[in-house]
Design a protein around this motif. Structure first.
Motif, PDB file in Angstrom:
ATOM      1  N   VAL A  65      -6.850  58.220 -10.948  1.00 26.00           N
ATOM      2  CA  VAL A  65      -7.202  58.694  -9.610  1.00 26.00           C
ATOM      3  C   VAL A  65      -7.069  60.215  -9.503  1.00 26.00           C
ATOM      4  N   THR A  66      -8.172  60.832  -9.107  1.00 26.67           N
ATOM      5  CA  THR A  66      -8.270  62.264  -8.865  1.00 26.67           C
ATOM      6  C   THR A  66      -9.243  62.451  -7.694  1.00 26.67           C
ATOM      7  N   PRO A  67      -9.382  63.662  -7.169  1.00 28.46           N
ATOM      8  CA  PRO A  67     -10.404  63.876  -6.142  1.00 28.46           C
ATOM      9  C   PRO A  67     -11.806  63.499  -6.634  1.00 28.46           C
ATOM     10  N   ARG A  68     -12.081  63.762  -7.896  1.00 25.38           N
ATOM     11  CA  ARG A  68     -13.408  63.429  -8.447  1.00 25.38           C
ATOM     12  C   ARG A  68     -13.595  61.921  -8.539  1.00 25.38           C
ATOM     13  N   PHE A  69     -12.540  61.192  -8.883  1.00 25.99           N
ATOM     14  CA  PHE A  69     -12.602  59.729  -8.908  1.00 25.99           C
ATOM     15  C   PHE A  69     -12.944  59.219  -7.511  1.00 25.99           C
ATOM     16  N   LEU A  70     -12.217  59.724  -6.507  1.00 25.12           N
ATOM     17  CA  LEU A  70     -12.444  59.274  -5.133  1.00 25.12           C
ATOM     18  C   LEU A  70     -13.805  59.697  -4.596  1.00 25.12           C
ATOM     19  N   ALA A  71     -14.405  60.744  -5.150  1.00 28.59           N
ATOM     20  CA  ALA A  71     -15.731  61.201  -4.732  1.00 28.59           C
ATOM     21  C   ALA A  71     -16.847  60.388  -5.377  1.00 28.59           C
ATOM     22  N   SER A  72     -16.521  59.635  -6.420  1.00 28.64           N
ATOM     23  CA  SER A  72     -17.525  58.862  -7.140  1.00 28.64           C
ATOM     24  C   SER A  72     -17.768  57.517  -6.457  1.00 28.64           C
ATOM     25  N   ASP A  73     -18.987  57.318  -5.982  1.00 33.88           N
ATOM     26  CA  ASP A  73     -19.331  56.038  -5.354  1.00 33.88           C
ATOM     27  C   ASP A  73     -19.144  54.881  -6.329  1.00 33.88           C
ATOM     28  N   TYR A  74     -19.526  55.074  -7.584  1.00 38.73           N
ATOM     29  CA  TYR A  74     -19.419  53.983  -8.559  1.00 38.73           C
ATOM     30  C   TYR A  74     -17.953  53.644  -8.828  1.00 38.73           C
ATOM     31  N   CYS A  75     -17.122  54.649  -9.008  1.00 39.64           N
ATOM     32  CA  CYS A  75     -15.694  54.398  -9.258  1.00 39.64           C
ATOM     33  C   CYS A  75     -15.059  53.636  -8.113  1.00 39.64           C
ATOM     34  N   VAL A  76     -15.349  54.055  -6.889  1.00 37.36           N
ATOM     35  CA  VAL A  76     -14.710  53.453  -5.719  1.00 37.36           C
ATOM     36  C   VAL A  76     -15.371  52.144  -5.305  1.00 37.36           C
ATOM     37  N   ASP A  77     -16.697  52.155  -5.151  1.00 32.14           N
ATOM     38  CA  ASP A  77     -17.402  50.993  -4.601  1.00 32.14           C
ATOM     39  C   ASP A  77     -17.597  49.852  -5.585  1.00 32.14           C
ATOM     40  N   VAL A  78     -17.608  50.137  -6.867  1.00 32.99           N
ATOM     41  CA  VAL A  78     -17.808  49.091  -7.861  1.00 32.99           C
ATOM     42  C   VAL A  78     -16.503  48.800  -8.603  1.00 32.99           C
ATOM     43  N   GLU A  79     -16.003  49.778  -9.326  1.00 34.47           N
ATOM     44  CA  GLU A  79     -14.853  49.538 -10.194  1.00 34.47           C
ATOM     45  C   GLU A  79     -13.562  49.294  -9.406  1.00 34.47           C
ATOM     46  N   MET A  80     -13.227  50.180  -8.485  1.00 39.64           N
ATOM     47  CA  MET A  80     -11.975  50.015  -7.752  1.00 39.64           C
ATOM     48  C   MET A  80     -12.030  48.793  -6.842  1.00 39.64           C
ATOM     49  N   GLU A  81     -13.157  48.578  -6.195  1.00 38.91           N
ATOM     50  CA  GLU A  81     -13.273  47.421  -5.299  1.00 38.91           C
ATOM     51  C   GLU A  81     -13.089  46.112  -6.073  1.00 38.91           C
ATOM     52  N   ASP A  82     -13.722  45.998  -7.227  1.00 39.75           N
ATOM     53  CA  ASP A  82     -13.571  44.780  -8.025  1.00 39.75           C
ATOM     54  C   ASP A  82     -12.155  44.671  -8.575  1.00 39.75           C
ATOM     55  N   ALA A  83     -11.579  45.794  -8.980  1.00 36.41           N
ATOM     56  CA  ALA A  83     -10.215  45.792  -9.505  1.00 36.41           C
ATOM     57  C   ALA A  83      -9.235  45.290  -8.447  1.00 36.41           C
ATOM     58  N   VAL A  84      -9.337  45.779  -7.239  1.00 34.42           N
ATOM     59  CA  VAL A  84      -8.433  45.366  -6.166  1.00 34.42           C
ATOM     60  C   VAL A  84      -8.659  43.895  -5.833  1.00 34.42           C
ATOM     61  N   ARG A  85      -9.898  43.452  -5.809  1.00 31.77           N
ATOM     62  CA  ARG A  85     -10.188  42.043  -5.555  1.00 31.77           C
ATOM     63  C   ARG A  85      -9.522  41.156  -6.595  1.00 31.77           C
ATOM     64  N   ARG A  86      -9.654  41.523  -7.872  1.00 29.69           N
ATOM     65  CA  ARG A  86      -9.048  40.746  -8.953  1.00 29.69           C
ATOM     66  C   ARG A  86      -7.524  40.801  -8.879  1.00 29.69           C
ATOM     67  N   HIS A  87      -6.983  41.950  -8.490  1.00 29.97           N
ATOM     68  CA  HIS A  87      -5.534  42.094  -8.341  1.00 29.97           C
ATOM     69  C   HIS A  87      -5.015  41.159  -7.244  1.00 29.97           C
ATOM     70  N   LEU A  88      -5.662  41.169  -6.093  1.00 27.59           N
ATOM     71  CA  LEU A  88      -5.237  40.340  -4.966  1.00 27.59           C
ATOM     72  C   LEU A  88      -5.370  38.850  -5.276  1.00 27.59           C
ATOM     73  N   ALA A  89      -6.335  38.506  -6.137  1.00 30.06           N
ATOM     74  CA  ALA A  89      -6.537  37.107  -6.534  1.00 30.06           C
ATOM     75  C   ALA A  89      -5.573  36.689  -7.646  1.00 30.06           C
ATOM     76  N   GLY A  90      -4.791  37.650  -8.154  1.00 34.36           N
ATOM     77  CA  GLY A  90      -3.848  37.344  -9.232  1.00 34.36           C
ATOM     78  C   GLY A  90      -4.498  37.227 -10.599  1.00 34.36           C
ATOM     79  N   GLU A  91      -5.708  37.741 -10.733  1.00 33.63           N
ATOM     80  CA  GLU A  91      -6.451  37.646 -11.992  1.00 33.63           C
ATOM     81  C   GLU A  91      -6.177  38.819 -12.933  1.00 33.63           C
ATOM     82  N   ALA A  92      -5.739  39.917 -12.389  1.00 31.51           N
ATOM     83  CA  ALA A  92      -5.487  41.132 -13.175  1.00 31.51           C
ATOM     84  C   ALA A  92      -4.477  41.985 -12.420  1.00 31.51           C
ATOM     85  N   ARG A  93      -3.918  42.940 -13.122  1.00 33.70           N
ATOM     86  CA  ARG A  93      -2.963  43.862 -12.506  1.00 33.70           C
ATOM     87  C   ARG A  93      -3.601  45.238 -12.461  1.00 33.70           C
ATOM     88  N   VAL A  94      -3.610  45.856 -11.291  1.00 34.81           N
ATOM     89  CA  VAL A  94      -4.147  47.206 -11.134  1.00 34.81           C
ATOM     90  C   VAL A  94      -2.999  48.204 -11.245  1.00 34.81           C
TER      91      VAL A  94
END
Length: 105
Positions: A65-94
């Motif tokens: 996580v950096t300002p550039r990471f947070l500015a990236s639509d792909y990092c936030v809307d695709v990768e981070m969103e899926d990562a958090v979803r999987r984390h909350l489902a207990g499928e992976a650890r973020v």
């Protein structure tokens, strides 16, 4: 047992990815983790499909996580969103790694 580690980062922070890789290398060498980031893709690979596949197969997801990471639509809307979803489902650890001061919450 080797755990798969997906590393999400902004391409503008490739230098920070390199530093992270140095720190992870002993664990990779010892078979503890198998890191993956989009730098493993080759020309002609379907970027989005390969990223989503690697993300879905990962046990751990590191968010560099950096300002550039947070500015990236792909990092936030695709990768981070899926990562958090999987984390909350207990499928992976973020594991967020705050690499530069930014507006992370």
């Amino acid at each position: 047992m080797t755990r798969k580690l997906f590393i999400s980062y902004s391409h503008a922070d490739a230098d920070l990815l390199g530093e992270l890789r140095v720190h992870l290398r002993p664990h990779e060498r010892n078979g503890v983790i198998e890191p993956w980031h989009d730098g493993y893709l080759i020309p002609g690979d379907d970027f989005d499909s390969e990223v989503r596949k690697a993300l879905a197969e990962s046990n751990f997801i590191a968010l560099l996580v950096t300002p550039r990471f947070l500015a990236s639509d792909y990092c936030v809307d695709v990768e981070m969103e899926d990562a958090v979803r999987r984390h909350l489902a207990g499928e992976a650890r973020v594991v967020p790694i705050i690499a530069k001061t930014c507006g992370w919450k």
